[in-house]
Design an enzyme around this catalytic site. Structure first.
Site, PDB file in Angstrom:
ATOM      1  N   TYR A  57       8.979   7.777  -0.036  1.00 48.87           N
ATOM      2  CA  TYR A  57       7.995   8.741   0.120  1.00 48.87           C
ATOM      3  C   TYR A  57       6.576   7.657   0.360  1.00 48.87           C
ATOM      4  O   TYR A  57       6.810   6.337   0.318  1.00 48.87           O
ATOM      5  CB  TYR A  57       7.631   9.225  -1.595  1.00 48.87           C
ATOM      6  CG  TYR A  57       7.598   7.812  -2.688  1.00 48.87           C
ATOM      7  CD1 TYR A  57       6.124   7.546  -3.017  1.00 48.87           C
ATOM      8  CD2 TYR A  57       8.526   7.536  -3.346  1.00 48.87           C
ATOM      9  CE1 TYR A  57       6.025   6.506  -3.936  1.00 48.87           C
ATOM     10  CE2 TYR A  57       8.170   6.195  -4.246  1.00 48.87           C
ATOM     11  CZ  TYR A  57       6.927   6.062  -4.703  1.00 48.87           C
ATOM     12  OH  TYR A  57       6.867   5.082  -5.529  1.00 48.87           O
ATOM     13  N   CYS A  58       5.538   8.424   0.435  1.00 50.96           N
ATOM     14  CA  CYS A  58       4.342   7.512   0.734  1.00 50.96           C
ATOM     15  C   CYS A  58       3.038   8.468   0.303  1.00 50.96           C
ATOM     16  O   CYS A  58       3.126   9.703  -0.293  1.00 50.96           O
ATOM     17  CB  CYS A  58       4.270   7.148   2.261  1.00 50.96           C
ATOM     18  SG  CYS A  58       4.317   8.600   3.283  1.00 50.96           S
ATOM     19  N   THR A  59       1.964   8.182   0.699  1.00 51.14           N
ATOM     20  CA  THR A  59       0.925   9.084   0.375  1.00 51.14           C
ATOM     21  C   THR A  59       0.716  10.443   0.748  1.00 51.14           C
ATOM     22  O   THR A  59       0.577  11.270  -0.073  1.00 51.14           O
ATOM     23  CB  THR A  59      -0.556   8.235   0.825  1.00 51.14           C
ATOM     24  OG1 THR A  59      -0.780   6.856   0.368  1.00 51.14           O
ATOM     25  CG2 THR A  59      -1.794   9.040   0.197  1.00 51.14           C
TER      26      THR A  59
END
Length: 315
Positions: A189-191
């Site tokens: 995941y990331c922003t």
């Protein structure tokens, strides 16, 4: 890649600015020709922020009025390559950007690895409503693909933090950690989704078979999942003057050290090592007195600009 046009609409509050985060991986060979008309439509509608254009697509975050953002997004989606663009919306109590920049880049998110193409090979998207079950599975290794200053203020429960300084360091971190193969599932995941999407393409190229990523990123998760059901801990760093957001995409309590660009909590501001615009607990020991004096001069200019009701470009 997604092939549908969708948006997350939030009710407008008077006096607030609409913030739109967007990206789309697609072959876009005429990206250089689109820079000037895109800059012009942003300027004409008072929209500010940063948009990156490259052969592999578009990426960025912009802010403005409801009408201004709609005009810019209509311009982008009028390009056949971006007809299926998805964007995410949130609110800001003040304009979170100082200027509008449309930049030409080699990559819309820089990994620095040749022949990684999310348009061809990518991991499996996971909707926010299904994310908790995936990352709670003991057969899943959860990896945060963001940088260390972002992960410092928030992570998903049980996530591995590579502690990278830039996304360019992520491939080397993967190659140096053979233990990542110990679990059959990788969840990333990331922003907003762009880094983990490219990271899943890299992981597939490295031989990982069962690779997943959070659709819409942390921002979409915080928008859709109520706090009482959430496995997110802390706040999510964002690349604008809001600094962080929390559940419901509400503005967080963090501020930014303008000397080192690290996020600060209200407790950090009480430290004797903190001097506004000059140093903080993260960078106090790394600055020379010459650095501090230069930052103090800049801070004085910022305060003078505030008194005039203006904004200093160095703030």
């Amino acid at each position: 890649m997604t092939d549908m046009l969708t948006t997350s609409r939030r009710p407008e509050t008077p006096g607030q600015f609409l913030v739109a985060a967007l990206y789309h991986f697609v072959s876009f060979p005429r990206f250089a020709d689109f820079r000037e008309p895109l800059q012009a439509i942003c300027d004409a509608n008072g929209v500010k922020g940063t948009l990156l254009l490259a052969h592999e697509g578009i990426n960025g975050t912009i802010a403005g009025t409801e009408e201004g953002i709609a005009a810019v997004l209509a311009c982008v989606r009028a390009q056949p390559e971006f007809a299926g663009l998805i964007h995410k919306e949130s609110r800001a109590s003040a304009m979170p950007f100082l200027r509008m920049k449309v930049r030409l880049k080699k990559e819309i998110v820089t990994m620095g690895v040749e022949n990684i193409d999310p348009k061809k090979v990518v991991g499996t998207y996971v909707e926010p409503k299904d994310w908790n079950a995936l990352i709670s599975d003991p057969e899943t290794l959860v990896i945060d693909t963001r940088n260390d200053y972002e992960t410092a203020i928030g992570l998903f429960q049980g996530a591995v933090d590579p502690k990278t300084k830039t996304f360019r360091e992520f491939p080397e971190w993967v190659r140096n950690n053979s233990g990542l193969h110990n679990k059959p599932k990788i969840a990333m995941y990331c922003t907003g989704g762009i880094r983990c999407e490219k990271a899943t393409a890299f992981m597939k190229e490295q031989g990982f078979e069962e690779v997943y990523h959070l659709k819409g990123g942390i921002l979409k998760y915080l928008e859709e999942i109520p706090p009482e059901e959430s496995l997110w801990e802390g706040a999510c760093f964002v690349f604008d003057e809001r600094v962080s957001v929390t559940h419901g995409l509400q503005e967080g309590e963090h501020t930014l050290c303008h000397a080192c660009r690290q996020p600060l909590t209200p407790e950090d501001l009480q430290s004797p090592l903190h001097e506004e615009g000059v140093s903080c607990i993260h960078c106090h020991d790394t600055r020379t007195e010459e650095d501090r004096e230069r930052y103090r001069q800049r801070q004085r200019q910022i305060m003078l600009a505030k008194k005039r009701g203006a904004r200093h470009l160095g703030s």
